[in-house]
Write an enzyme that holds these catalytic residues in place. Structure first.
Site, short mmCIF file in Angstrom:
data_model
loop_
_atom_site.label_atom_id
_atom_site.label_comp_id
_atom_site.label_asym_id
_atom_site.label_seq_id
_atom_site.Cartn_x
_atom_site.Cartn_y
_atom_site.Cartn_z
N GLY A 84 0.95 -1.11 0.08
CA GLY A 84 0.09 0.18 0.09
C GLY A 84 0.86 1.28 -0.24
O GLY A 84 0.47 2.32 -0.65
N SER A 85 1.97 1.35 0.70
CA SER A 85 2.96 2.11 0.70
C SER A 85 3.46 2.65 -0.84
O SER A 85 3.57 3.84 -1.11
CB SER A 85 4.14 1.95 1.60
OG SER A 85 3.57 1.67 2.94
N ASP A 192 -7.35 1.48 4.14
CA ASP A 192 -8.24 0.92 5.26
C ASP A 192 -9.58 0.91 5.13
O ASP A 192 -10.56 0.70 6.05
CB ASP A 192 -7.89 1.83 6.67
CG ASP A 192 -6.57 1.73 7.00
OD1 ASP A 192 -5.69 0.88 6.48
OD2 ASP A 192 -5.96 2.77 7.68
N SER A 213 -4.15 -1.27 0.11
CA SER A 213 -3.17 -2.09 0.80
C SER A 213 -3.73 -3.69 1.07
O SER A 213 -4.90 -3.81 1.62
CB SER A 213 -2.64 -1.59 2.46
OG SER A 213 -1.74 -2.76 2.78
N HIS A 218 -5.50 -5.92 6.56
CA HIS A 218 -6.34 -5.21 5.80
C HIS A 218 -7.52 -5.91 5.11
O HIS A 218 -7.54 -7.09 5.44
CB HIS A 218 -5.74 -4.44 4.47
CG HIS A 218 -4.64 -3.35 5.14
ND1 HIS A 218 -4.93 -2.02 4.96
CD2 HIS A 218 -3.49 -3.45 5.60
CE1 HIS A 218 -4.18 -1.35 5.68
NE2 HIS A 218 -3.14 -2.19 6.00
N ASN A 286 10.76 -0.30 -9.53
CA ASN A 286 10.02 -1.50 -9.85
C ASN A 286 9.35 -1.84 -8.46
O ASN A 286 9.63 -2.29 -7.54
CB ASN A 286 11.12 -2.72 -10.31
CG ASN A 286 10.42 -3.89 -10.48
OD1 ASN A 286 9.18 -4.06 -10.36
ND2 ASN A 286 11.11 -5.00 -10.72
C1 PLP Z 1 -3.96 4.55 5.62
C2 PLP Z 1 -2.84 3.53 5.25
N1 PLP Z 1 -2.24 3.80 4.29
C3 PLP Z 1 -1.08 3.20 4.05
C4 PLP Z 1 -0.83 1.94 4.51
C5 PLP Z 1 0.50 1.20 4.05
O1 PLP Z 1 0.09 -0.05 3.48
P1 PLP Z 1 1.31 -1.26 3.39
O2 PLP Z 1 1.62 -1.61 5.01
O3 PLP Z 1 0.84 -1.98 2.57
O4 PLP Z 1 2.59 -0.56 2.83
C6 PLP Z 1 -1.32 1.65 5.50
C7 PLP Z 1 -0.84 0.58 6.45
O5 PLP Z 1 -1.59 0.06 7.17
C8 PLP Z 1 -2.52 2.39 6.03
O6 PLP Z 1 -3.38 2.29 7.01
#
Ligand code: PLP
Length: 434
Positions: A84-85, A192, A213, A218, A286
């Site tokens: 998700g990041s 979320d 994510s 999730h 990537n």
């Molecule tokens: C609101 C939100 N954005 C982004 C992320 C990031 O997701 P990931 O852990 O898959 O990188 C999270 C992770 O919990 C999140 O709660």
């Protein structure tokens, strides 16, 4: 060969069933996690099947997931990522593409966001040399308001990036209208909130881009994974390019010449006919995910509606049990929304005869897992102390969240018994201390 394969997969199903004898819930002994994946035999089989086929890189399963997920979330395009990041990084980076011409975000441009949330909603703003403009949130919904965002818009503002906190939508339609009125890009971090609706429409469908994510906490999981969604085909192409090394070519991995002019381009100062597969229009990354991840994503996706219903049921049950409890502020769904809840937030009244840490310690002692509202006020963390940002208004509620808020789980694997135990424990604690 196919008999042997069927036999193996059948064994995997049996293996799964043997692993999961129904364990009785023992209050105070059985761990009640705040979040987690609900994985069944079909998920295990899908992973093993992908492994048997050696689907180790991004390929047909990733593409199938992208098209099914885009359809499910009512967007034209979905691009799978490794987290998700990464999805957030791609969404914000896409806004800096020079293919956007006069709408391109440039270093020093401002992006309105909230101070209380998850770090990687905000980090891509900084990582792209943009300036976050932080606004406060409301207690109870834990989202910001259109008024706060409107007040933060200045001459350098070019985008709004906001997450739907713990599954609770902010007024996304009004936020999109505000963005439109000021010619701003709008990115919904929907990590979320998959399955939540605002004004009858899915969150993630209001912004120019939205992100998801697939980490196990999730709504759907692939282990690690994420996704960028959009119905804007120009943005989709930029996201894909940035995700796939920055290349200009859009052929899926392993394919060539889908544009039928692979050796006919002349871009940059490259010689005429330079192989389009190796021409780069962005300084990219990537950030792809693999077919192994997508295989799990596909079996999870089939259960999204069921998961959403269970999250709502668990949240409602706990909310009803706790209704009227003194000294605690209980969560509220945003008006006009139907959240697919990620968690159940509780804010300890600053004047309560007990502290958040005492409540957390009591619950953890009973094996009831708690979490804080991610980073709380990000500006108070070491990483952000020396960053360039602006604050508009005050961050009073973000500070209260940092000091007084916790959340407990409502994820689909939690049973009525577990939810009731969480509710009763909180009531007992408050009655004892109150
Ligand atoms: C609101 C939100 N954005 C982004 C992320 C990031 O997701 P990931 O852990 O898959 O990188 C999270 C992770 O919990 C999140 O709660």
């Amino acid at each position: 060969m196919s008999d042997r394969r069927a036999l193996l997969l059948d064994e995997v199903r049996k293996f799964h069933q043997d692993l999961q004898p129904d364990q009785p819930f023992i209050p105070g002994v059985t761990e009640i996690w705040p979040s987690g994946a609900l994985l069944d035999a079909e998920d295990r089989v899908a992973l093993v099947e992908a492994a048997l086929d050696m689907r180790i890189a991004a390929g047909p399963l990733a593409r199938r997931f992208e098209s099914e997920f885009a359809r499910k979330l009512h967007r034209r395009k979905a691009h799978l990522t490794n987290s998700g990041s990464s999805a957030n990084l791609l969404a914000v980076s896409a806004l800096t593409s020079d293919l956007l011409e006069d709408r391109q975000l440039r270093p020093g441009d401002e992006v309105v966001t909230v101070a209380a949330g998850f770090p990687t909603t905000v980090n891509p703003i900084l990582q792209n040399g943009l300036v976050p403009v932080f606004v406060d949130i409301d207690l109870g919904t834990y989202n910001t308001s259109v008024e706060r965002v409107a007040a933060a818009i200045g001459p350098k503002t070019r985008a709004i990036v906001l997450a739907h906190t713990l599954g609770n939508p902010y007024p996304a339609r009004e936020m999109a209208e505000l963005a439109d009125a000021h010619d701003l890009f709008f990115v919904e971090d929907n990590c979320d909130a998959v399955g939540s609706t605002y004004d009858g429409e899915l969150t993630g469908t209001f912004g120019d881009l939205s992100t998801v994510s697939f980490y196990p906490a999730h709504h759907l999981t692939m282990g690690e994974g994420g996704c960028v969604l959009t119905s804007n085909l120009a943005l989709a192409r930029i996201v894909e390019s940035l995700r796939d090394w920055g290349r200009d070519c859009w052929c899926p991995p392993g394919e060539s010449n889908t544009c039928l002019k692979r050796f006919k381009y002349q871009l940059g100062t490259l010689p005429q006919g330079y192989d389009h597969k190796y021409i780069y229009s962005h300084v990219g990354y990537n950030l792809k995910a693999t077919d192994l991840q997508a295989a799990l994503g596909l079996t999870q996706l089939a259960k999204l509606d069921e998961f959403t219903a269970l999250r709502r049921r668990n949240w409602r049950r706990l909310r009803e049990r706790l209704d009227g409890v003194p000294h605690l502020l209980l969560p509220e769904a945003t008006e006009n929304s139907e959240p697919s809840w990620f968690g159940f937030a509780i804010t300890v009244d600053p004047g309560a005869p007990f502290s958040r840490s005492e409540l957390v310690a009591f619950l953890e002692d009973r094996r009831i897992g708690t979490r804080q509202l991610f980073a709380g006020n990000l500006t108070r963390h070491p990483a952000y102390l020396n960053q360039r940002y602006r604050v508009v208004g005050d961050l009073t509620n973000s500070d209260i969240v940092t000091e007084q808020t916790l959340w407990v789980g409502v994820y689909p694997a939690l049973t009525d018994e577990m939810i009731d135990y969480v509710g009763t424990s909180i009531l007992e604690f408050v009655a004892d201390r109150g």
